[in-house]
Design a protein around this motif. Sequence first.
Motif, short mmCIF file in Angstrom:
data_model
loop_
_atom_site.label_atom_id
_atom_site.label_comp_id
_atom_site.label_asym_id
_atom_site.label_seq_id
_atom_site.Cartn_x
_atom_site.Cartn_y
_atom_site.Cartn_z
N ILE A 79 4.59 -13.62 -51.87
CA ILE A 79 3.77 -13.43 -53.06
C ILE A 79 3.35 -11.96 -53.11
O ILE A 79 2.79 -11.44 -52.15
N ASN A 100 6.24 -15.37 -56.25
CA ASN A 100 5.12 -15.44 -57.17
C ASN A 100 4.45 -14.07 -57.22
O ASN A 100 4.74 -13.20 -56.38
N VAL A 102 0.57 -12.09 -58.16
CA VAL A 102 -0.85 -12.16 -58.48
C VAL A 102 -1.33 -10.75 -58.78
O VAL A 102 -1.11 -9.83 -57.99
N TYR A 106 -8.36 -10.59 -58.87
CA TYR A 106 -8.11 -12.02 -59.01
C TYR A 106 -9.31 -12.77 -58.44
O TYR A 106 -10.11 -12.21 -57.68
N ASP A 113 -4.45 -21.07 -55.95
CA ASP A 113 -3.53 -21.80 -56.83
C ASP A 113 -2.11 -21.25 -56.72
O ASP A 113 -1.14 -22.01 -56.64
N LYS A 114 -1.97 -19.92 -56.72
CA LYS A 114 -0.64 -19.31 -56.61
C LYS A 114 0.00 -19.63 -55.26
O LYS A 114 1.20 -19.92 -55.19
N GLN A 117 1.04 -23.34 -55.37
CA GLN A 117 2.24 -23.49 -56.21
C GLN A 117 3.49 -23.01 -55.48
O GLN A 117 4.53 -23.67 -55.49
N THR A 118 3.37 -21.84 -54.86
CA THR A 118 4.52 -21.24 -54.18
C THR A 118 4.99 -22.12 -53.04
O THR A 118 6.20 -22.37 -52.88
#
Length: 127
Positions: A79, A100, A102, A106, A113-114, A117-118
């Motif tokens: 990420i 992903n 970001v 943030y 959440d990222k 999800q990843t």
Amino acid sequence: MKILLVDDAPAMRDILKKILAHLPGATFVEAADGIQACAALASPGGAVDLCLVDWNMPNMDGLAFVRLVRAANRSLPIIMVATEAEKARVVEAIKAGVNNYVCKPYTPKILLDKVTQTLARQKAAAA
């Protein structure tokens, strides 16, 4: 879960650790640039489950690091956590192989959440 945090700012790595400490079994490896991160990954026991990397760093930036990692490891979830919010930059990072992206600043929820999800996408792809 072993997480590699790659950012030249120790304060940013500390923020990431505080947020990600909520993940079950989270442990951390830190690097101040891509060169240190590559050395960490290459060291005995250097395998990690997730990598969060900044874009702008001295010696080796995040994009160069992602390209090097992807040349050897297509499955490591990466990420990019960066201030670069321009669409062209995000696309460039995705083409380099990040899973992903970001944008700073943030919230803890956005970051978690990222990450969730990843990891879910990675697990589904491996199944």
